[in-house]
Design a protein around this motif. Structure first.
Motif, short mmCIF file in Angstrom:
data_model
loop_
_atom_site.label_atom_id
_atom_site.label_comp_id
_atom_site.label_asym_id
_atom_site.label_seq_id
_atom_site.Cartn_x
_atom_site.Cartn_y
_atom_site.Cartn_z
N ASP A 23 0.81 -1.20 0.00
CA ASP A 23 0.00 0.00 0.00
C ASP A 23 0.86 1.26 0.00
N ASP A 24 1.95 1.26 0.75
CA ASP A 24 2.81 2.43 0.82
C ASP A 24 3.45 2.73 -0.53
N LEU A 26 2.27 1.86 -3.47
CA LEU A 26 1.19 2.28 -4.37
C LEU A 26 0.81 3.74 -4.10
N ARG A 27 0.63 4.09 -2.85
CA ARG A 27 0.28 5.47 -2.52
C ARG A 27 1.38 6.46 -2.95
#
Length: 75
Positions: A23-24, A26-27
Motif C-alpha cells: 500500500d505504501d 502504491l500510494r
C-alpha cells in the motif's frame, strides 16, 4: 526526481504497476503521478494477469523473424 504539474499525460507501461506491491508503494507512486500531472491531466497504465500465460497459445505456423539491422535500414 520530482515534477510539479508538468505533464498532461503520464503513462506507466510494461508491468511496472504490478511491481507496486504494498500500500505504501502504491500510494507513493500514485501521489508522484498526481503531482506531475497538470490540472485535468490523465494517467494511463497497463497491467497483465501473469496467470494467463499467453505465450502457451502462440503459434509457430507463421513465425516472424526480425534481423538485428532491419530497423537501421527502414526510413
Amino acid at each position: 526526481m520530482s515534477w510539479e504539474r508538468e505533464f498532461d499525460f503520464v503513462v506507466m507501461t510494461g508491468h511496472a504497476f504490478q511491481m507496486l506491491l504494498g500500500d505504501d508503494e502504491l500510494r507513493a507512486a500514485l501521489g508522484a503521478v498526481r503531482a506531475a500531472l497538470t490540472d485535468g491531466g490523465q494517467f494511463g497504465f497497463e497491467t497483465r494477469d501473469p496467470l494467463t500465460r499467453a505465450w502457451e497459445s502462440w503459434t509457430t505456423e507463421t513465425p516472424v523473424e526480425v534481423a538485428a539491422d532491419a530497423a537501421a535500414s527502414v526510413g
